[in-house]
Design an enzyme around this catalytic site. Structure first.
Site, PDB file in Angstrom:
ATOM      1  N   ARG A  58      -0.372  -1.082  -7.477  1.00  0.00           N
ATOM      2  CA  ARG A  58      -0.614  -2.224  -6.564  1.00  0.00           C
ATOM      3  C   ARG A  58      -1.497  -3.260  -7.266  1.00  0.00           C
ATOM      4  NH1 ARG A  58      -1.329  -3.943  -1.007  1.00  0.00           N
ATOM      5  NH2 ARG A  58      -3.502  -4.240  -0.406  1.00  0.00           N
ATOM      6  N   HIS A  96      -3.928  -8.742   2.633  1.00  0.00           N
ATOM      7  CA  HIS A  96      -5.377  -8.805   2.832  1.00  0.00           C
ATOM      8  C   HIS A  96      -5.686  -9.804   3.945  1.00  0.00           C
ATOM      9  CE1 HIS A  96      -6.299  -7.475  -1.585  1.00  0.00           C
ATOM     10  NE2 HIS A  96      -6.104  -6.452  -0.781  1.00  0.00           N
ATOM     11  N   LYS A 150      -1.695  -2.953   7.914  1.00  0.00           N
ATOM     12  CA  LYS A 150      -2.878  -2.596   8.705  1.00  0.00           C
ATOM     13  C   LYS A 150      -2.923  -3.405   9.993  1.00  0.00           C
ATOM     14  CE  LYS A 150      -6.159  -0.951   5.235  1.00  0.00           C
ATOM     15  NZ  LYS A 150      -7.434  -1.204   4.557  1.00  0.00           N
ATOM     16  N   HIS A 204      -2.090   3.246  -6.289  1.00  0.00           N
ATOM     17  CA  HIS A 204      -3.020   2.133  -6.058  1.00  0.00           C
ATOM     18  C   HIS A 204      -3.168   1.277  -7.314  1.00  0.00           C
ATOM     19  CE1 HIS A 204      -5.640   0.228  -3.248  1.00  0.00           C
ATOM     20  NE2 HIS A 204      -6.654   0.236  -4.089  1.00  0.00           N
ATOM     21  N   TYR A 253      -9.688 -10.027  -8.003  1.00  0.00           N
ATOM     22  CA  TYR A 253      -8.765 -10.310  -9.109  1.00  0.00           C
ATOM     23  C   TYR A 253      -9.074 -11.631  -9.818  1.00  0.00           C
ATOM     24  CZ  TYR A 253      -6.047  -6.594  -6.983  1.00  0.00           C
ATOM     25  OH  TYR A 253      -5.649  -5.395  -6.472  1.00  0.00           O
ATOM     26  N   ARG A 287       0.859  -1.188   0.000  1.00  0.00           N
ATOM     27  CA  ARG A 287       0.000   0.000   0.000  1.00  0.00           C
ATOM     28  C   ARG A 287       0.896   1.238   0.000  1.00  0.00           C
ATOM     29  NH1 ARG A 287      -2.008  -3.577   3.869  1.00  0.00           N
ATOM     30  NH2 ARG A 287      -4.092  -4.394   3.396  1.00  0.00           N
TER      31      ARG A 287
END
Length: 319
Positions: free
Chosen positions: A261, A284, A181, A258, A293, A157
């Site tokens: 990415r 994720h 995250k 982004h 995807y 990210r």
């Protein structure tokens, strides 16, 4: 025949939305346009706006879909209708709410913008060419190359990228530890070109610092900047990336950190990577996020069958 008071009730509704709900001017104009359009549709069928049934309103929404209106536009029209008929019901002008059984149009999960391998190559080639040019801004140009190499090599990210610590330069391995995250750490492999760009960047950074008349205090960040946080703001990187895209002859509106990415994930899957591996690399927590995807996987599987299945081969011979 009683006079059609649809317009009068529309005005009363808009007045209520303004006075009681404090609706913004743009919202009121939007409601008025949407209800006007519905009124025209119903009038052509001899139906009053205030007397329309669920089937009439459903037919209107279906018409919008056939005309190619996006699900978001259809949902906005339905929202205006719901508000209006709730008002009529609350005012005692109707004994029912015809919008109660209408379903909001399903929004297809939009596919992320991505870049082809050729576009990424053009961007990296341009960044590499500019980074090799000597001059006062060489460190800044080299920084852009490192940012791109790391982004495309790891798919991290943009917030993770700009906050990388300076100690990354001391690492000798082919892997990078990223804090993502929820403070979760993950290990991602680096490409040879990313490692090479990092080394060159580290050396030039040291040279610039040594030759400065007033050396800046040592920064804990890999990409230091004179910002409030002390590191390169992601908005600045995004802007510089669009400028680089223009110089590379690419469409800037289609390119962002982004999108890079997404390119990382799409290109991995197109070349045989497992979805679970890509999930891990992207950081994720849930695979359902990575499943956006799967269109790439489906395309690859289709090509695989067309190339290797005996019946598909026979079909090609007959052609």
């Amino acid at each position: 025949m009683a006079r059609d008071l649809s317009r009068v009730h529309m005005e009363a509704f808009l007045e209520m939305m303004s006075a009681e709900r404090g609706a913004a001017v743009n919202t009121l104009q939007s409601y008025e346009r949407d209800l006007d359009d519905l009124h025209s549709f119903l009038s052509e069928r001899g139906i009053r706006l205030t007397e329309a049934g669920s089937n009439d309103l459903g037919a209107y929404l279906s018409g919008l879909s056939r005309q190619g209106f996006k699900p978001s536009s259809q949902a906005r029209r339905l929202s205006a209708m719901r508000q209006f008929y709730k008002f009529l019901y609350a005012e005692g002008l109707r004994t029912d709410d015809p919008t109660g059984i209408l379903d909001a149009p399903k929004k297809g999960r939009s596919l992320p913008k991505t870049m082809g391998v050729e576009e990424v190559t053009r961007l990296l080639t341009q960044a590499e060419k500019e980074a090799a040019e000597e001059g006062p801004d060489q460190l800044q140009r080299l920084r852009m190359l490192v940012l791109l190499e790391l982004l495309y090599a790891t798919g991290m990210r943009v917030s993770e990228l700009v906050t990388l610590p300076a100690k990354v330069l001391d690492q000798e391995g082919r892997f990078l530890m990223i804090r993502g995250k929820g403070n979760k750490e993950r290990l991602v492999p680096l490409s040879q070109s990313a490692i090479a760009a990092l080394k060159t960047y580290g050396k030039l950074q040291s040279q610039v610092a040594a030759s400065a008349k007033q050396p800046a205090p040592e920064s804990p960040w890999l990409f230091p900047a004179a910002s409030k946080q002390g590191y390169l703001p992601r908005q600045v990187f995004a802007r510089d990336l669009k400028d680089l895209a223009i110089r590379a002859g690419l469409t800037p509106s289609l390119i962002s950190p982004h999108v890079m990415r997404h390119a990382f994930a799409s290109h991995l899957l197109a070349n045989g990577a497992d979805l679970r591996v890509v999930q891990e690399l992207l950081g994720h927590s849930d695979i359902s996020t990575t499943q956006i995807y799967t269109h790439v996987l489906e395309e690859r599987l289709h090509q695989l069958v067309q190339t290797h299945h005996p019946l598909a081969k026979q079909g090609k011979k007959q052609e």
